[in-house]
Design a protein around this motif. Structure first.
Motif, short mmCIF file in Angstrom:
data_model
loop_
_atom_site.label_atom_id
_atom_site.label_comp_id
_atom_site.label_asym_id
_atom_site.label_seq_id
_atom_site.Cartn_x
_atom_site.Cartn_y
_atom_site.Cartn_z
N TRP A 91 7.28 -5.81 -11.17
CA TRP A 91 5.98 -5.00 -11.02
C TRP A 91 6.20 -3.40 -11.27
O TRP A 91 7.06 -2.50 -10.86
CB TRP A 91 5.23 -5.15 -9.07
N LEU A 92 4.62 -3.08 -12.00
CA LEU A 92 4.54 -1.68 -12.50
C LEU A 92 3.25 -1.19 -12.32
O LEU A 92 2.59 -1.84 -12.43
CB LEU A 92 5.18 -1.77 -13.95
N ARG A 93 3.44 -0.09 -11.52
CA ARG A 93 1.87 0.48 -11.47
C ARG A 93 1.38 1.59 -13.15
O ARG A 93 2.48 2.36 -12.98
CB ARG A 93 1.68 1.13 -10.60
N GLN A 95 1.04 -1.25 -0.11
CA GLN A 95 0.27 0.12 -0.15
C GLN A 95 0.72 1.13 -0.36
O GLN A 95 2.39 0.71 0.14
CB GLN A 95 -0.68 -0.12 1.54
N PHE A 96 -0.04 2.28 -0.37
CA PHE A 96 1.32 3.39 0.33
C PHE A 96 2.01 4.17 1.03
O PHE A 96 1.61 3.57 2.32
CB PHE A 96 -0.32 4.96 0.71
N PRO A 129 -0.79 0.09 -3.92
CA PRO A 129 -0.97 0.02 -5.25
C PRO A 129 -1.81 -1.52 -6.31
O PRO A 129 -1.92 -1.13 -7.81
CB PRO A 129 0.77 -0.17 -6.31
N THR A 130 -2.42 -1.60 -5.68
CA THR A 130 -2.86 -2.94 -6.19
C THR A 130 -4.74 -2.95 -7.03
O THR A 130 -4.32 -3.68 -7.56
CB THR A 130 -3.03 -4.29 -4.91
N SER A 131 -5.22 -2.24 -6.69
CA SER A 131 -6.23 -1.74 -7.01
C SER A 131 -7.30 -2.66 -6.61
O SER A 131 -8.62 -2.53 -6.96
CB SER A 131 -5.85 -1.71 -8.89
N VAL A 132 -6.53 -3.07 -4.81
CA VAL A 132 -8.17 -3.42 -4.74
C VAL A 132 -8.93 -3.14 -4.10
O VAL A 132 -8.68 -2.77 -3.44
CB VAL A 132 -7.56 -4.83 -3.73
N ALA A 175 1.29 -10.18 -15.99
CA ALA A 175 -0.05 -10.50 -15.41
C ALA A 175 -0.62 -9.68 -14.70
O ALA A 175 0.37 -8.75 -14.09
CB ALA A 175 0.63 -11.66 -14.30
N LEU A 176 -2.08 -9.43 -14.41
CA LEU A 176 -2.16 -7.98 -14.51
C LEU A 176 -2.71 -8.36 -12.70
O LEU A 176 -4.23 -10.17 -12.50
CB LEU A 176 -3.13 -7.72 -15.43
N VAL A 177 -3.28 -7.39 -11.55
CA VAL A 177 -4.16 -7.84 -10.46
C VAL A 177 -5.62 -7.33 -10.96
O VAL A 177 -5.57 -6.39 -11.33
CB VAL A 177 -3.66 -6.89 -9.47
N GLU A 178 -6.39 -8.46 -10.85
CA GLU A 178 -7.88 -8.02 -11.11
C GLU A 178 -8.99 -8.18 -9.87
O GLU A 178 -8.14 -9.78 -9.46
CB GLU A 178 -8.65 -8.80 -12.06
N PRO A 179 -9.82 -7.88 -9.63
CA PRO A 179 -10.73 -6.77 -10.24
C PRO A 179 -9.53 -5.19 -9.99
O PRO A 179 -10.12 -5.00 -9.10
CB PRO A 179 -11.66 -6.19 -10.36
N ALA A 180 -9.25 -4.44 -10.79
CA ALA A 180 -9.22 -3.47 -10.80
C ALA A 180 -10.67 -2.30 -10.49
O ALA A 180 -11.29 -2.47 -11.25
CB ALA A 180 -7.62 -2.62 -11.50
#
Length: 358
Positions: A331-333, A107-108, A155-158, A287-292
């Motif tokens: 990892w990239l955001r 997280q931040f 940054p995970t957008s979860v 690989a993409l973290v979903e759902p964003a």
């Protein structure tokens, strides 16, 4: 999930997305900073400009405080205006008594940095990719008396369910929920802002992301009156400038809230376009973290550091992920942008991935 009780490791907690565009960023298309593009809008710039005639007087935050309170259906004594959410993290670290603070990562990183700067030993709960970076409340140690989590998480957008986060509340525990990006979620579903039934709840909000006010510094804390009083005592006099107070009043007005709601739906549509394009790179190992659910997405891909460098040469700045505890150099955001920008970025990403192989 695992708990980490030792040090900062190799993570630079003071690195943020603006570092990607700080020097030669004018030549780059910015996907590193999570501030909404094409902001602040003209009407907001005009409201801020009008406030400049009052700079000779000391700031008076009462009207802005009342406006923020009304926006969330709360009494004014439950609101504290701050110079951005970052100041709120410093106040929490310095003003509240805590023996076992815990930060949920990735997280931040500013909350942990502020706690460490204030002399605290900080525990980490590291959420895992194989769990979708989702929270299990049972994984938080019972002795944690201050718990910090972002929702939706940078940054995970979860986006964690509000009820899941509320289950973290305990007598004697301060539960800090960073909702800096919640107004980018259509309907602000899963928001805890405005709730008074969760013991020890402290919600942080920022007006810099949706409205493009990172350079003005304005945010606020929503908490029990006694907590607000403790934090306020730790603030310097007149902590929020007159222009920032004018911005706060403007950004919580009904018309502004309607505009923000419209922007949230547009961001969701643009994010879906970005996600669809990124899925095309799955055969290449992306690989993409979903759902964003936030105005950014998190991706893991081979040779990410090299890809980021090549993207920069091709005119795009993206956020490295290895400064976030729980992530590494793979990892990239990526901030969500309009479809035209996304299409250009996806073409550049294709080139960058090819170049990284050599």
């Amino acid at each position: 999930m695992r708990t980490d009780r030792h040090g900062t490791g190799s993570h630079d907690l003071r690195h943020h997305g603006d570092a990607e565009v700080r020097d030669d960023g004018a030549r780059l298309t910015d996907l590193a900073v999570n501030v909404r593009a094409d902001t602040p809008p003209r009407w907001l710039r005009e409201r801020i400009a009008e406030s400049l005639t009052g700079l000779a007087a000391y700031p008076d935050g009462r009207e802005a405080r009342a406006a923020v309170a009304a926006r969330h259906g709360l009494p004014a004594e439950r609101v504290l205006l701050t110079a951005g959410a970052a100041e709120a993290f410093v106040l929490l670290a310095r003003a509240l008594e805590t023996r076992h603070p815990l930060v949920v990562h990735p997280q931040f990183t500013e909350p942990e940095a502020a706690l460490r700067d204030a002399g605290h030993t900080v525990d980490r709960l590291l959420l895992r990719e194989e769990d979708g970076f989702r929270l299990d409340p049972a994984a938080v140690p019972e002795d944690a008396d201050l718990v910090v989590i972002g929702n939706p998480t940078n940054p995970t957008s979860v986006l964690h369910p509000a009820d899941t986060i509320a289950r973290l509340a305990r007598p004697g525990r301060t539960l800090v929920v960073d909702e800096a990006f919640m107004d980018a979620v259509p309907g602000e579903r899963e928001a805890l802002a405005g709730r008074t039934d969760v013991p020890g709840l402290v919600v942080l909000r920022s007006l810099t992301k949706t409205w493009g006010l990172a350079g003005l510094r304005i945010g606020y804390v929503l908490a029990a009156p006694e907590t607000v009083e403790e934090l306020e005592r730790a603030q310097p006099l007149w902590p929020v400038s007159t222009p920032a107070l004018a911005a706060a009043r403007a950004c919580v007005a009904p018309q502004a809230l309607a505009e923000a709601a419209h922007a949230a739906h547009r961001i969701a549509a643009d994010r879906a376009h970005l996600v669809a394009g990124l899925r095309e790179f799955a055969p290449d190992g992306l690989a993409l973290v979903e759902p964003a659910e936030g105005p950014f997405v998190l991706v893991r891909l081979p040779r990410a550091a090299a890809v980021r460098r090549h993207l920069r040469d091709l005119g795009f700045a993206v956020r490295r992920g290895d400064t976030f505890p729980g992530l590494d150099e793979e990892w990239l955001r990526l901030a969500v942008r309009d479809r035209t920008t996304v299409n250009s970025f996806l073409q550049a990403l294709d080139q960058a991935m090819v170049l990284s192989e050599h």
